[in-house]
Design a protein around this motif. Structure first.
Motif, PDB file in Angstrom:
ATOM      1  N   GLU A  92      -2.018 -12.085  -5.846  1.00 17.77           N
ATOM      2  CA  GLU A  92      -0.992 -11.310  -6.730  1.00 17.77           C
ATOM      3  C   GLU A  92      -0.216 -10.616  -5.649  1.00 17.77           C
ATOM      4  OE1 GLU A  92      -3.294 -10.836 -10.993  1.00 17.77           O
ATOM      5  OE2 GLU A  92      -3.281  -8.821  -9.518  1.00 17.77           O
ATOM      6  N   ILE A  93       1.203 -10.826  -5.776  1.00 19.03           N
ATOM      7  CA  ILE A  93       1.884  -9.935  -4.674  1.00 19.03           C
ATOM      8  C   ILE A  93       2.769  -8.775  -5.788  1.00 19.03           C
ATOM      9  CG2 ILE A  93       3.761 -10.164  -2.997  1.00 19.03           C
ATOM     10  CD1 ILE A  93       1.235 -11.402  -2.469  1.00 19.03           C
ATOM     11  N   ARG A  94       2.846  -7.695  -5.633  1.00 14.63           N
ATOM     12  CA  ARG A  94       3.747  -6.963  -6.494  1.00 14.63           C
ATOM     13  C   ARG A  94       4.670  -6.051  -5.195  1.00 14.63           C
ATOM     14  NH1 ARG A  94       2.811  -9.711  -9.355  1.00 14.63           N
ATOM     15  NH2 ARG A  94       1.465  -9.674 -10.978  1.00 14.63           N
ATOM     16  N   ASP A  95       6.133  -6.256  -5.449  1.00 17.37           N
ATOM     17  CA  ASP A  95       7.082  -5.365  -4.925  1.00 17.37           C
ATOM     18  C   ASP A  95       6.755  -5.072  -3.345  1.00 17.37           C
ATOM     19  OD1 ASP A  95       9.428  -4.130  -4.838  1.00 17.37           O
ATOM     20  OD2 ASP A  95       8.675  -2.264  -5.273  1.00 17.37           O
ATOM     21  N   VAL A  96       6.509  -6.280  -2.674  1.00 16.86           N
ATOM     22  CA  VAL A  96       5.976  -6.251  -1.245  1.00 16.86           C
ATOM     23  C   VAL A  96       7.194  -6.077  -0.286  1.00 16.86           C
ATOM     24  CG1 VAL A  96       4.875  -7.472   0.739  1.00 16.86           C
ATOM     25  CG2 VAL A  96       3.677  -7.014  -1.599  1.00 16.86           C
ATOM     26  N   ARG A  97       7.189  -5.007   0.643  1.00 17.03           N
ATOM     27  CA  ARG A  97       8.356  -4.868   1.649  1.00 17.03           C
ATOM     28  C   ARG A  97       7.709  -4.806   2.796  1.00 17.03           C
ATOM     29  NH1 ARG A  97      12.735  -2.654  -1.673  1.00 17.03           N
ATOM     30  NH2 ARG A  97      11.824  -2.547  -3.818  1.00 17.03           N
ATOM     31  N   LYS A  98       8.430  -5.541   3.843  1.00 13.85           N
ATOM     32  CA  LYS A  98       8.049  -5.434   5.035  1.00 13.85           C
ATOM     33  C   LYS A  98       9.295  -5.381   6.165  1.00 13.85           C
ATOM     34  CE  LYS A  98       5.296  -5.407   8.475  1.00 13.85           C
ATOM     35  NZ  LYS A  98       4.090  -4.379   8.560  1.00 13.85           N
ATOM     36  N   LEU A 113      10.933  -8.777   4.287  1.00  7.83           N
ATOM     37  CA  LEU A 113      10.432  -8.877   2.686  1.00  7.83           C
ATOM     38  C   LEU A 113      11.137  -7.812   1.942  1.00  7.83           C
ATOM     39  CD1 LEU A 113       6.683  -9.955   2.926  1.00  7.83           C
ATOM     40  CD2 LEU A 113       8.592 -11.456   2.696  1.00  7.83           C
ATOM     41  N   LYS A 114      12.110  -7.949   0.669  1.00 15.13           N
ATOM     42  CA  LYS A 114      12.641  -6.839   0.178  1.00 15.13           C
ATOM     43  C   LYS A 114      12.272  -6.566  -1.245  1.00 15.13           C
ATOM     44  CE  LYS A 114      16.640  -8.479   3.066  1.00 15.13           C
ATOM     45  NZ  LYS A 114      17.963  -9.412   2.884  1.00 15.13           N
ATOM     46  N   GLY A 115      10.988  -6.572  -1.279  1.00 17.02           N
ATOM     47  CA  GLY A 115      10.513  -6.290  -2.760  1.00 17.02           C
ATOM     48  C   GLY A 115       9.999  -7.508  -3.361  1.00 17.02           C
ATOM     49  N   VAL A 116       8.932  -8.441  -2.736  1.00 12.77           N
ATOM     50  CA  VAL A 116       8.737  -9.574  -3.123  1.00 12.77           C
ATOM     51  C   VAL A 116       7.465  -9.548  -4.112  1.00 12.77           C
ATOM     52  CG1 VAL A 116       7.614 -11.905  -2.338  1.00 12.77           C
ATOM     53  CG2 VAL A 116       9.226 -10.752  -1.157  1.00 12.77           C
ATOM     54  N   SER A 117       7.532 -10.409  -5.305  1.00 17.64           N
ATOM     55  CA  SER A 117       6.487 -10.263  -6.521  1.00 17.64           C
ATOM     56  C   SER A 117       6.559 -11.636  -6.690  1.00 17.64           C
ATOM     57  CB  SER A 117       6.840  -9.494  -7.569  1.00 17.64           C
ATOM     58  OG  SER A 117       7.126  -8.193  -7.296  1.00 17.64           O
ATOM     59  N   PHE A 118       5.056 -12.104  -6.770  1.00 17.51           N
ATOM     60  CA  PHE A 118       4.620 -13.448  -7.407  1.00 17.51           C
ATOM     61  C   PHE A 118       3.303 -13.614  -7.422  1.00 17.51           C
ATOM     62  CE2 PHE A 118       3.208 -16.216  -3.918  1.00 17.51           C
ATOM     63  CZ  PHE A 118       3.708 -15.659  -2.790  1.00 17.51           C
ATOM     64  N   ASN A 119       2.625 -14.442  -8.242  1.00 13.56           N
ATOM     65  CA  ASN A 119       1.181 -14.802  -8.530  1.00 13.56           C
ATOM     66  C   ASN A 119       0.934 -16.234  -8.139  1.00 13.56           C
ATOM     67  OD1 ASN A 119       1.069 -12.163  -9.504  1.00 13.56           O
ATOM     68  ND2 ASN A 119       1.323 -12.790 -11.778  1.00 13.56           N
ATOM     69  N   VAL A 120      -0.032 -16.479  -7.950  1.00 13.91           N
ATOM     70  CA  VAL A 120      -0.608 -17.882  -7.640  1.00 13.91           C
ATOM     71  C   VAL A 120      -1.802 -18.019  -8.372  1.00 13.91           C
ATOM     72  CG1 VAL A 120      -1.327 -19.696  -6.001  1.00 13.91           C
ATOM     73  CG2 VAL A 120       0.410 -18.275  -5.318  1.00 13.91           C
ATOM     74  N   LYS A 179       5.336  -1.449   2.052  1.00 11.51           N
ATOM     75  CA  LYS A 179       4.972  -0.850   0.819  1.00 11.51           C
ATOM     76  C   LYS A 179       4.712  -2.258  -0.397  1.00 11.51           C
ATOM     77  CE  LYS A 179       8.463   2.770   0.446  1.00 11.51           C
ATOM     78  NZ  LYS A 179       9.928   3.202   0.478  1.00 11.51           N
ATOM     79  N   GLY A 180       4.410  -1.697  -1.537  1.00 13.83           N
ATOM     80  CA  GLY A 180       4.069  -2.911  -2.223  1.00 13.83           C
ATOM     81  C   GLY A 180       2.316  -3.239  -2.455  1.00 13.83           C
TER      82      GLY A 180
END
Lengths: 328, 271
Positions: free
Chosen positions: A11-17, A43-50, A81-82
């Motif tokens: 689970e990835i929510r609004d990840v920034r790097k 990474l500019k605010g990545v969200s996705f699930n597997v 962040k995220g």
């Protein structure tokens, strides 16, 4: 642990790097002494699930953020962040605990002792993952047989192996401890076809028989075609597609390529069918968009007496991806 | 222990595999032995010339008759300490991004590096340190007292720990500067000059020697050699061991903190 965590392996929510890099501005000898500090937003605010038990392909051009994403998932780098949750754990905080449940193949980085036969590295994996000896030996023999590594893994030093053999050994080393989540970063890059086919077969067996979840970062579209159920596409640090492979096909592969061989001098209106890609004497290649009306029209057209032969093909995943990028 | 669950230690396992990896190459072993002999031989020749040129047999209380024992024992010891290797391995791991392959395993990276260094050092201990000790004993008719040998063993273990921690700390700097060869080389020369590998500390003026005895460098080569050869008093040895313990604790603290803060930067620096 909530229901989502049980259903999703990742689970990835609004990840920034963001990375800080230093770039020289000219080619002069001393240019690198006067480097300019620059920020690279990977990474500019990545969200996705597997989903657990699924196979997801992570696609994207070089520099799209795939490798950064994988490093965050295995806990060797924290997000700025995220939230990142893998098997219900925070990878950065619980790196060692999480590593016991994951298997990772990093195509570009060696994971074995190159001066020893692979079997010595496998035994080392048994020790660090604390796999009971009997269970380990059964799995090791199974995968060694499946990937045809009998001679290779037991007798020859890893450095003497071909790229395909090394990659198969890396794969075995990553799955010997029966991981719940397997992350493959370019698992078949530069690998010959027979080895690639065997790695794919082993991956499918792990998913079907043991319910392992796969996240595969690849540039090899055949890997996506054969293995993946879901596709996540990254571009410049963003997720630009996150859905099933079939939906990707419907959105960007909803067309047919039709080749028609016809009698010389026949006057036929091909443009009513679709776009002409290639036209020579008595031959035409068309690109026809989907839709039931078009299928009916095509059938009627192909039964005309001037048509000598024809070939209808649906787009390969490579064509779909090509169209995806060209339309972005 | 039940055979089916005999996991051994992952860290001990890696030390063993590194040992096996190195001894796979016979030419490498021979080259290491030759290297281990050339360095002290060159230093002994240099010091023989110095004594001859100065027309004396004793310089600041260091007699020319001890040159052979002192420098060969120092050279033997130099192979037991993971000086340079730790930092350079870390630099290479960070620069190439290969550190990712270590960090994705359920292992503690500092301990993994420690095990790697131990495996590498053990090769030199077997093939260089021990043969040179025997050589010194046979040629110079030198038989160390058992008490001195026991204290010497303690000093070697402490020296290994201390140098590992010091160079692990320096290795962490690769997360910030990427290329740390320059820093490592400066430190190596400080070690060699101020640690007694090239110049016995007793040859320095007394006030400098007493300062050096309190620094970590002086305890690495000089202290164990003068302990084993019986050149030092027990009070000097006791103080030396306390200094070693203190520096080991300081470097442990520094390494733990440095690893914690540099871990975030590590993957951003490499491929």
């Amino acid at each position: 642990m909530n229901d989502n965590m049980v259903a999703n392996a990742i689970e990835i929510r609004d990840v920034r790097k963001t990375f800080i890099t230093y770039e020289g501005e000219s080619l002069g000898l001393l240019a690198m002494l006067m480097k300019k500090k620059t920020e690279k937003r990977a990474l500019k605010g990545v969200s996705f699930n597997v989903k657990k038990g699924s196979i997801t392909a992570l696609l994207g051009k070089n520099g799209s953020g795939k490798s950064t994403m994988i490093k965050l998932l295995v806990g060797i780098m924290p997000p700025d962040k995220g939230t990142v949750r893998v098997l219900g754990m925070d990878p950065w905080r619980d790196r060692i605990k999480l590593a016991r449940h994951t298997g990772v193949v990093l195509g570009a980085h060696p994971s074995m002792f190159v001066d020893l036969p692979a079997i010595q590295s496998f035994d080392y994996m048994r020790r660090i993952y604390k796999v009971p000896k009997r269970e380990f030996e059964e799995r090791q023999e199974h995968f060694i047989r499946m990937l045809e590594l009998e001679e290779v893994a037991k007798r020859r030093q890893v450095r003497e192996l071909s790229l395909g053999e090394k990659m198969k050994c890396n794969f075995v080393a990553a799955v010997l401890h029966n991981p719940e989540l397997i992350i493959l970063d370019e698992p078949t890059i530069g690998v010959d076809l027979p080895s690639t086919l065997k790695i794919r077969k082993a991956a499918l067996e792990l998913q079907k028989k043991y319910g392992a979840t796969f996240l595969i970062a690849t540039h090899i579209l055949e890997d996506v075609k054969v293995l993946a159920e879901n596709v996540v596409i990254m571009d410049q640090g963003n997720i630009v597609f996150n859905d099933s492979k079939s939906r990707l096909g419907r959105l960007f592969g909803n067309y047919k390529m039709v080749e028609i061989y016809f009698t010389k001098g026949a006057k036929m209106n091909f443009s009513e069918l679709g776009t002409i890609v290639d036209k020579r004497e008595a031959y035409v290649k068309l690109r026809i968009k989907g839709g039931k009306g078009k299928d009916k029209l095509l059938t009627q057209f192909l039964t005309k007496k001037e048509v000598i032969d024809y070939n209808v093909s649906t787009p390969e995943i490579g064509d779909v991806m090509g169209k995806f990028y060209s339309e972005r | 222990m039940d055979k089916d669950t005999d996991f051994g230690s992952g860290y001990f396992g890696i030390a063993l595999l590194y040992f096996k990896s190195i001894v796979n190459y016979r030419v490498e072993i021979v080259a290491r032995i030759v290297r281990g002999l050339i360095a002290p031989l060159a230093t002994v020749i240099l010091w023989t010339v110095i004594y001859a040129a100065s027309n004396t047999t004793v310089i600041n209380g260091f007699p020319s008759s001890d040159i052979f024992i002192y420098f060969f024992l120092t050279a033997a010891l130099a192979r037991v300490f993971p000086v340079v290797d730790v930092s350079q391995d870390m630099q290479s791991d960070i620069k190439s991004g290969d550190i990712a392959a270590s960090l994705m395993r359920p292992m503690n990276y500092p301990l993994l590096q420690f095990a790697t260094s131990f495996g590498d050092t053990f090769v030199d201990f077997i093939f260089i340190t021990m043969p040179i000790f025997l050589l010194v004993c046979v040629i110079a008719g030198f038989i160390p007292a058992s008490v001195n040998t026991a204290v010497f063993a303690v000093e070697i273990v402490l020296g290994f720990l201390m140098t590992y921690l010091m160079f692990f700390f320096v290795g962490c700097l690769a997360a910030y500067f990427v290329n740390i060869n320059g820093i490592v080389n400066v430190l190596l020369w400080v070690f060699n000059v101020l640690g007694g590998r090239l110049i016995p500390l007793s040859v320095f003026p007394t006030w400098i020697a007493s300062i050096l005895a309190l620094l970590p460098f002086g305890t690495v080569f000089y202290l164990p050699v003068v302990t084993l050869s019986g050149f030092a008093s027990w009070s000097y040895i006791e103080t030396g061991i306390l200094v070693m313990l203190a520096w080991t604790a300081i470097f442990l603290m520094m390494s733990v903190i440095m690893w914690k803060i540099s871990r975030e930067k590590i993957m951003a620096s490499g491929g």
